[in-house]
Design a protein around this motif. Structure first.
Motif, PDB file in Angstrom:
ATOM      1  N   THR A  99     -20.110  25.262   0.916  1.00  0.00           N
ATOM      2  CA  THR A  99     -19.203  24.818  -0.121  1.00  0.00           C
ATOM      3  C   THR A  99     -19.633  23.466  -0.653  1.00  0.00           C
ATOM      4  OG1 THR A  99     -16.890  24.476  -0.675  1.00  0.00           O
ATOM      5  CG2 THR A  99     -17.601  23.671   1.454  1.00  0.00           C
TER       6      THR A  99
ATOM      7  N   ALA B 248     -11.808  26.866   8.446  1.00  0.00           N
ATOM      8  CA  ALA B 248     -12.343  28.120   8.976  1.00  0.00           C
ATOM      9  C   ALA B 248     -11.587  28.478  10.238  1.00  0.00           C
ATOM     10  CB  ALA B 248     -13.830  27.976   9.293  1.00  0.00           C
TER      11      ALA B 248
ATOM     12  N   LYS C  37      -9.579  16.957  -0.988  1.00  0.00           N
ATOM     13  CA  LYS C  37     -10.678  17.522  -1.772  1.00  0.00           C
ATOM     14  C   LYS C  37     -11.901  17.689  -0.886  1.00  0.00           C
ATOM     15  CE  LYS C  37     -11.642  16.830  -5.881  1.00  0.00           C
ATOM     16  NZ  LYS C  37     -12.205  16.263  -7.117  1.00  0.00           N
ATOM     17  N   ASP C  38     -12.897  18.442  -1.385  1.00  0.00           N
ATOM     18  CA  ASP C  38     -14.157  18.639  -0.663  1.00  0.00           C
ATOM     19  C   ASP C  38     -13.910  19.011   0.797  1.00  0.00           C
ATOM     20  OD1 ASP C  38     -16.051  18.001  -2.760  1.00  0.00           O
ATOM     21  OD2 ASP C  38     -15.195  15.989  -2.638  1.00  0.00           O
TER      22      ASP C  38
ATOM     23  N   GLY D 104     -20.389  21.183   9.356  1.00  0.00           N
ATOM     24  CA  GLY D 104     -20.791  19.830   9.011  1.00  0.00           C
ATOM     25  C   GLY D 104     -21.765  19.806   7.861  1.00  0.00           C
ATOM     26  N   GLU D 105     -22.352  18.636   7.628  1.00  0.00           N
ATOM     27  CA  GLU D 105     -23.324  18.498   6.542  1.00  0.00           C
ATOM     28  C   GLU D 105     -24.730  18.746   7.044  1.00  0.00           C
ATOM     29  OE1 GLU D 105     -21.463  14.977   3.858  1.00  0.00           O
ATOM     30  OE2 GLU D 105     -23.617  14.947   4.144  1.00  0.00           O
TER      31      GLU D 105
ATOM     32  N   VAL E 205     -22.292  21.077   2.690  1.00  0.00           N
ATOM     33  CA  VAL E 205     -21.256  21.307   3.710  1.00  0.00           C
ATOM     34  C   VAL E 205     -21.237  22.781   4.118  1.00  0.00           C
ATOM     35  CG1 VAL E 205     -18.784  21.305   4.226  1.00  0.00           C
ATOM     36  CG2 VAL E 205     -19.804  19.417   2.957  1.00  0.00           C
ATOM     37  N   ILE E 206     -21.311  22.996   5.429  1.00  0.00           N
ATOM     38  CA  ILE E 206     -21.215  24.339   5.982  1.00  0.00           C
ATOM     39  C   ILE E 206     -19.973  24.407   6.857  1.00  0.00           C
ATOM     40  CG2 ILE E 206     -22.262  25.895   7.689  1.00  0.00           C
ATOM     41  CD1 ILE E 206     -24.909  25.370   6.486  1.00  0.00           C
TER      42      ILE E 206
ATOM     43  N   SER F  51     -10.206  24.745  12.288  1.00  0.00           N
ATOM     44  CA  SER F  51     -11.350  23.879  12.017  1.00  0.00           C
ATOM     45  C   SER F  51     -11.323  23.386  10.575  1.00  0.00           C
ATOM     46  CB  SER F  51     -12.632  24.666  12.281  1.00  0.00           C
ATOM     47  OG  SER F  51     -13.709  24.034  11.638  1.00  0.00           O
TER      48      SER F  51
ATOM     49  N   GLY G 121     -17.526  25.833   9.768  1.00  0.00           N
ATOM     50  CA  GLY G 121     -17.764  26.400  11.089  1.00  0.00           C
ATOM     51  C   GLY G 121     -16.653  25.993  12.012  1.00  0.00           C
ATOM     52  N   ARG G 122     -16.775  26.391  13.254  1.00  0.00           N
ATOM     53  CA  ARG G 122     -15.709  26.056  14.193  1.00  0.00           C
ATOM     54  C   ARG G 122     -16.234  25.240  15.342  1.00  0.00           C
ATOM     55  NH1 ARG G 122     -13.864  31.651  15.408  1.00  0.00           N
ATOM     56  NH2 ARG G 122     -14.821  32.382  13.513  1.00  0.00           N
TER      57      ARG G 122
ATOM     58  N   MET H 194     -15.475  23.033  -7.810  1.00  0.00           N
ATOM     59  CA  MET H 194     -15.790  23.373  -6.426  1.00  0.00           C
ATOM     60  C   MET H 194     -16.325  24.806  -6.370  1.00  0.00           C
ATOM     61  SD  MET H 194     -14.878  20.641  -5.041  1.00  0.00           S
ATOM     62  CE  MET H 194     -15.288  21.123  -3.367  1.00  0.00           C
TER      63      MET H 194
ATOM     64  N   THR I 123     -13.556  15.556   9.594  1.00  0.00           N
ATOM     65  CA  THR I 123     -13.962  16.813  10.216  1.00  0.00           C
ATOM     66  C   THR I 123     -13.428  16.890  11.642  1.00  0.00           C
ATOM     67  OG1 THR I 123     -15.940  16.937   8.873  1.00  0.00           O
ATOM     68  CG2 THR I 123     -15.971  18.169  10.934  1.00  0.00           C
TER      69      THR I 123
ATOM     70  N   MET J 179     -13.113  22.126   3.722  1.00  0.00           N
ATOM     71  CA  MET J 179     -13.207  23.532   4.017  1.00  0.00           C
ATOM     72  C   MET J 179     -12.467  23.820   5.317  1.00  0.00           C
ATOM     73  SD  MET J 179     -16.701  25.413   3.651  1.00  0.00           S
ATOM     74  CE  MET J 179     -16.674  27.090   4.126  1.00  0.00           C
TER      75      MET J 179
ATOM     76  N   VAL K  76     -13.490  21.022   7.901  1.00  0.00           N
ATOM     77  CA  VAL K  76     -14.779  20.361   7.689  1.00  0.00           C
ATOM     78  C   VAL K  76     -14.751  19.683   6.335  1.00  0.00           C
ATOM     79  CG1 VAL K  76     -17.272  20.690   7.433  1.00  0.00           C
ATOM     80  CG2 VAL K  76     -15.987  22.102   9.043  1.00  0.00           C
ATOM     81  N   THR K  77     -15.192  18.446   6.301  1.00  0.00           N
ATOM     82  CA  THR K  77     -15.167  17.735   5.040  1.00  0.00           C
ATOM     83  C   THR K  77     -16.463  16.983   4.832  1.00  0.00           C
ATOM     84  OG1 THR K  77     -13.921  16.176   3.720  1.00  0.00           O
ATOM     85  CG2 THR K  77     -14.035  15.746   6.071  1.00  0.00           C
ATOM     86  N   LYS K  78     -16.698  16.613   3.602  1.00  0.00           N
ATOM     87  CA  LYS K  78     -17.955  15.970   3.261  1.00  0.00           C
ATOM     88  C   LYS K  78     -17.936  14.514   3.680  1.00  0.00           C
ATOM     89  CE  LYS K  78     -21.175  16.219  -0.540  1.00  0.00           C
ATOM     90  NZ  LYS K  78     -22.172  17.035   0.131  1.00  0.00           N
ATOM     91  N   GLY K  79     -19.065  14.039   4.107  1.00  0.00           N
ATOM     92  CA  GLY K  79     -19.239  12.618   4.359  1.00  0.00           C
ATOM     93  C   GLY K  79     -18.542  12.106   5.596  1.00  0.00           C
TER      94      GLY K  79
END
Lengths: 452, 436
Positions: A400, B395, B390-391, A219-220, A448-449, B430, A451-452, A374, B212, B393, B432-435
């Motif tokens: 990221t 995992a 975009k933006d 999350g952020e 942003v990190i 998983s 994770g699971r 990015m 996310t 991730m 994960v995205t921004k915002g």
């Protein structure tokens, strides 16, 4: 040699010709667990010719010097196949100089037995620690003596030594495998890799501790980066974007990277400087014979400069910065960083931590990568921050983001600059190039990190 | 072989390995224009000896190092690890097709044309894209000789074509690209490569938002190479198994992966750029199953690691970058499945298609973790690709993700000349995205 090269350069119909020749000697030592996996030595020699005709390049690399004039002719022939618009390289003064660095306890001259013994000690410390399954020790020293000559009259001889060491501890419990490591480097002084016994013990402890550490929830977060990781951030997230060969032929990117544009707060200064003595990325002349310089990439948050070869400088109407580098004679020089860092600010680490309710503190690095806009980089070590204090150890995390928003989101810059000399930079198939990077602690909001 | 003779005077056993690439030619386009034409001539020699029971190793290239080669090998042997194996004696190697003589007949001018054709096709679809293209061809000769009578020699050829395109709009950057390599130039089609890149451009035309959460993901062949390959390759390396660092170390014969999944290393594939009749230590090449219907079948070994592990070399001893021989893959083949790519997409209510990750090789690879930023990937909603993300991730861990697959695609293809894989349809990764 000088006459041979001068002779080969004479009387060709080209806009510009250069010849590189180099000799190198390297020693590699690798432990894997208890076993000394590799101990080897290498000697290499070779060179290349690069010629510019009507705006395009021909390049010929070779192992043997014989027939140098024919090789020049071949490079010209190749260049004539291409058909770009002609241009004039950014002018540089012809230089005739021999650069020999001073060395106190040069690693290439150290006896093999001494190197092996020291590395064996580190390995023993790691392997005798609790829960450690295995280890990796990778040591390399390499000396390189190069000659550069061009059709404008330059003839530069330079000698440089590069040294790298990586220690890795691998811990295992049941099916869980975790690792922790340490990367170091230097400009050849053996002292850079001496006296690391306590650090070796520490990485073994950390690898074992990671076995029971939790994974961060993706999350952020508000994130504080230690100087090593912040240096990687400066290199990956911003440094590559400052390499003009990405930008010079791309009208849209040129607009995004217009000098004078604001990229961050007034506290943000990012510099590339190959003239600092004794760092891994330091040199006197680049591989086009341009003197090394200190270049402000960002000054007080404003984009002020970028890194150039003679070609990109000419095509963008800017000054060559001496950043054209090649890893060895098999490759053409391309625009690269040298020593890249964020200049120190005024915040203390404690003050940065103080007002974070929940965040992540990230240290050390596995690596980093960028696609201009990015970036991602990995921390080797991470801790939760709760109510202004460091809390539990976490599994390694990957961070990221988008470089443009992330630079704006740096809201505190520490007063504790440190340079990191481990690793090496890769670009265009040329890896690893000796560079260093650094920073003080920095704090980034909304990072942003994964994770699971 | 002078070097072998002088080494024999110093050592119990010796081995000389020579590589020479007389002229490899590369054509480089930058931002749609031909920037540089290059030729590279290189040769190197490596000497490995057993002296007083210990291994010594030295390499040299160019004129400079030859005289010093034996001295350097002797010097390192004082500290080298114990010689616990024999160099292989004389044997007949089966032929593997890895040379296409027509490679040498491709003129530089023709290579320039190939690059231009490729760029023209891509720009025909998206005029303002900037393409970097490389066209490369060459041949190389390998010879090996050792003091135990082992001797071998082979020639190989290669041809490769790669394209990276960048499209910048405001501060938005889109990266597309693909590449192919083979010993045979006619196996690398300009049209195929262009079609795949154009498909990427089509799918990425619109942007799509993702939130996310855990989502199913289809890894395209490029996506498999970029996200999942490195941790797997590491775990099958005999060295990682021997030292106990591989999560698969006790799993030989056990069901670790989905039953639908089979994987093998194949150094005998005709015209594969990873193929060879014998490995860099003179051991015959083979087709080696690594995973058979989800069960771990074999690990990769070189001579030294095999001797330590009490097994035989699998013919995977390779000198990556000219260094000390070590176990490495030749070509990896992941078996195709029974689901079409289209059917996988249609099956998804909400999910992602991943083509390219950046930073995937940074995490705890040895533990099987992968994570990275989605450089090129698309969102799927109700069975349709709705646009590029975009933006974002992702995992996961290969041992969890490949334990139960939702599907394996029918459309297997080569990625970068050393991996042949279909698309893989995975659950619960998983994102994960921004915002959000």
């Amino acid at each position: 040699m000088r006459d041979l090269i001068a002779d080969a350069l004479k009387g060709h119909d080209a806009d510009y010709i250069e010849i590189h020749f180099e000799e190198s000697q390297a020693t590699n030592i690798a432990y894997r667990g208890e076993r000394l996996e590799e101990i080897s030595r290498a000697r290499n020699s070779g060179g290349n010719v690069r010629a510019l005709v009507q705006g395009s390049w021909g390049f010929v690399s070779f192992n043997r010097l014989g027939g140098l004039r024919d090789k020049v002719a071949l490079a010209l022939e190749e260049a004539r196949l291409a058909s770009r618009g002609p241009f004039k390289l950014f002018p540089t003064e012809p230089v005739v100089e021999t650069v020999v660095p001073q060395s106190e306890k040069g690693s290439t001259a150290m006896p093999l037995a001494a190197k092996k013994e020291l590395l064996g000690e580190y390995n023993e410390i790691i392997l005798s620690s609790p829960k450690i399954q295995s280890s990796r020790i990778n040591y390399r020293d390499a000396g390189r003596q190069s000659i550069f000559a061009n059709s404008e009259g330059s003839y530069i001889e330079q000698a440089k030594t590069d040294l790298t060491l990586r220690l890795t501890a691998i811990a295992r419990e049941d099916n869980e495998v975790q690792q922790a490591g340490l990367s170091l480097g230097g400009n050849g002084e053996f002292s850079a890799v001496e006296g690391l016994h306590e650090q070796a013990r520490e990485i073994a402890r950390r690898a074992a501790a990671l076995l029971s550490a939790p994974q961060v929830k993706g999350g952020e977060y508000t994130v504080i980066l230690d100087p090593i990781l912040a240096g990687v951030f400066a290199h990956e997230a911003f440094g590559h974007l400052s390499e003009s060969d990405f930008v010079y032929q791309n009208e849209n990117l040129r607009q995004i990277m217009a000098l004078g544009k604001r990229f961050g707060g007034k506290h943000l200064n990012i510099v590339d400087d190959a003239t600092i003595p004794n760092l891994r990325g330091s040199y006197k002349y680049d591989d086009e014979g341009t003197p090394a310089t200190k270049t402000y990439l960002i000054r007080e948050g404003i984009l002020e400069g970028r890194l150039h070869s003679r070609e990109t400088a000419a095509k963008m109407g800017e000054r060559a910065t001496g950043n054209a580098r090649a890893i060895n004679y098999l490759f053409s020089p391309i625009v690269r960083m040298s020593n890249t860092f964020i200049e120190p600010g005024s915040a203390s680490f404690e003050a940065m931590l103080g007002d974070i309710e929940e965040g992540v503190y990230v240290e050390d690095w596995y690596g980093g990568m960028t696609s201009l806009e990015m970036f991602t980089f990995s921390a080797g070590e991470a801790y939760m921050i709760r109510r202004g204090r460091l809390a539990e150890l976490l599994r390694p995390v990957v961070l990221t983001g988008n470089v443009f928003t992330t630079l704006q989101n740096i809201d505190a810059i520490g007063n504790d600059l440190e340079m990191n000399q481990g690793g090496g930079c890769g670009k265009g198939g040329q890896y690893p190039l000796p560079v260093s990077n650094g920073s003080p602690h920095i704090r980034i909001r909304h990072c942003v990190i994964g994770g699971r | 072989m002078e070097v072998l003779c002088s080494a024999r005077r110093e050592a119990e056993q010796a081995e000389v390995f020579l590589v020479s690439s007389p002229d490899s030619i590369g054509i480089q386009f930058e931002a749609n224009e031909l920037k540089q034409v290059q030729t590279k001539e290189s040769s190197s020699i490596a000497l490995r000896i057993f002296r007083e029971g210990r291994i010594g190793f030295a390499t040299a290239s160019g004129g400079g190092g030859l005289e010093a080669l034996v001295d350097m090998a002797v010097e390192t042997s004082q500290f080298g690890s114990p010689a616990n194996f024999q160099f292989p004696s004389s044997q007949d190697y089966s032929e593997v097709c890895i040379i296409a003589p027509e490679v040498e007949e491709i003129a530089m001018e023709r290579m320039v044309e190939i690059g231009k054709e490729l760029i023209a096709k891509i720009r025909g679809h998206t005029p303002d894209i900037l393409c970097d293209v490389q066209v490369t061809r060459g041949t190389s000769s390998i010879s090996l000789i050792n003091s135990q009578g082992g001797e071998g020699r082979y020639d190989s050829s290669f041809f490769s074509l790669s394209l990276e395109g960048i499209l910048v709009r405001d501060t938005d950057m889109l990266f597309v690209g693909d590449s192919g390599s083979s010993c045979r130039p006619d196996f690398i089609g300009v049209d195929d490569l262009a079609d795949r890149v154009i498909w990427q451009l089509e799918m990425a035309k619109k942007k799509a938002a993702v939130s996310t959460k855990l989502l199913p993901i289809i890894f395209t062949p490029n996506g498999v190479a970029s996200a999942l390959l490195s941790p797997l390759v590491l775990a099958f390396n005999g060295k990682a198994v021997l030292e106990g660092a591989s999560p698969l170390k006790d799993k030989l014969g056990e069901q670790v992966f989905d039953k639908k999944l089979s994987l093998w290393d194949d150094a005998t594939i005709a015209y594969g750029v990873g193929s060879y009749p014998f490995d860099d230590e003179g051991v015959s090449s083979q087709r080696l199953p690594l995973v058979t219907n989800g069960v771990v079948a074999n690990f990769l070994y070189d001579l030294q690691t095999a001797a330590l592990a009490g097994t035989h070399s699998t013919g995977n001893g390779q000198r990556v970058g000219g260094g000390f021989p070590s176990p490495a893959i030749s070509s990896l083949i992941l078996s195709g499945g029974d689901v079409s790519f289209q059917a996988m997409v249609e099956d998804m209510k909400e999910g992602l298609i991943v083509e390219q990750l950046i930073g995937a090789d940074q995490g705890n690879l040895l533990g099987g973790d992968f994570s990275g930023n989605v450089l090129l990937g698309y969102k799927v909603e109700n069975g349709e690709i709705v646009g590029r993300v975009k933006d974002t991730m992702i995992a996961g861990n290969v041992y969890q993700v490949l334990k139960e697959l939702l599907g394996i695609g029918q459309e297997a293809r080569w990625v970068g000349g050393i991996l042949q894989t279909p698309p893989l349809y995975c659950s619960h990764v998983s994102v994960v995205t921004k915002g959000s």
